[in-house]
Scaffold this active site. Structure first.
Site, PDB file in Angstrom:
ATOM      1  CE1 TYR A 237     -84.726  -9.949 -40.831  1.00 60.62           C
ATOM      2  CE2 TYR A 237     -85.455 -12.202 -41.106  1.00 60.62           C
ATOM      3  CZ  TYR A 237     -84.458 -11.262 -41.154  1.00 60.62           C
ATOM      4  OH  TYR A 237     -83.188 -11.635 -41.512  1.00 60.62           O
TER       5      TYR A 237
ATOM      6  CG  HIS B 242     -79.995 -10.251 -37.432  1.00 59.64           C
ATOM      7  ND1 HIS B 242     -81.357 -10.143 -37.467  1.00 59.64           N
ATOM      8  CD2 HIS B 242     -79.594 -10.187 -38.714  1.00 59.64           C
ATOM      9  CE1 HIS B 242     -81.758 -10.013 -38.732  1.00 59.64           C
ATOM     10  NE2 HIS B 242     -80.695 -10.047 -39.494  1.00 59.64           N
TER      11      HIS B 242
END
Length: 145
Positions: free
Chosen positions: A60, A128
């Protein structure tokens, strides 16, 4: 004030608030990054309200979200939360997500996340995205000792 209930997560003794705070949208993917001071205040308000499970990722920003969360943890806030962050998404190439879960990369990512978050430990560190080229047993057996 409403008391946020807690729940045991997994079998290793980690207890988290049933309501968590996903921090991705504060600095990635939903328009421009939000003002840092307001996001730090939001994270701290959530913690003060009983939300103790925070989620971020090295992807992110990249890293911008982990830096933001780390800044919000200054002072007494780190001791009040269970921190989750993720590894495995490297970057987008020609519109396609590049995933890497090779053991050396996992270790490198963990060390970088500790640095960006300015913490000594990550409570929940997980994959992830699936990297089909690396067997899950290999990822599971990554040594952090």
């Amino acid at each position: 004030m409403v008391k946020v209930k807690k729940v045991k997560l997994g079998s290793q003794g980690l207890v988290v608030s049933k309501q968590g705070l996903g921090c991705m949208g504060m600095s990635a993917f939903f328009g421009q990054p939000k003002p840092e001071d307001k996001m730090i205040a939001l994270i701290r308000h959530a913690i003060d309200s009983g939300v103790t499970f925070l989620d971020t990722s090295d992807f992110y920003g990249p890293h911008i979200n982990e830096i933001l969360v780390g800044k919000a943890f200054k002072g007494e806030y780190r001791e009040k939360v269970q921190l989750a962050t993720k590894f495995g998404v490297v970057l987008y190439i020609d519109g396609k997500m590049n995933v890497c879960c090779e053991p050396a990369y996992v270790r490198e990512s963990c060390e970088a996340s500790l640095k960006w978050l300015e913490v000594d430990c990550i409570d929940l560190y997980f994959q992830h995205r699936i990297d089909a080229s690396v067997p899950i047993e290999v990822i599971h057996d990554c040594s952090f000792g």
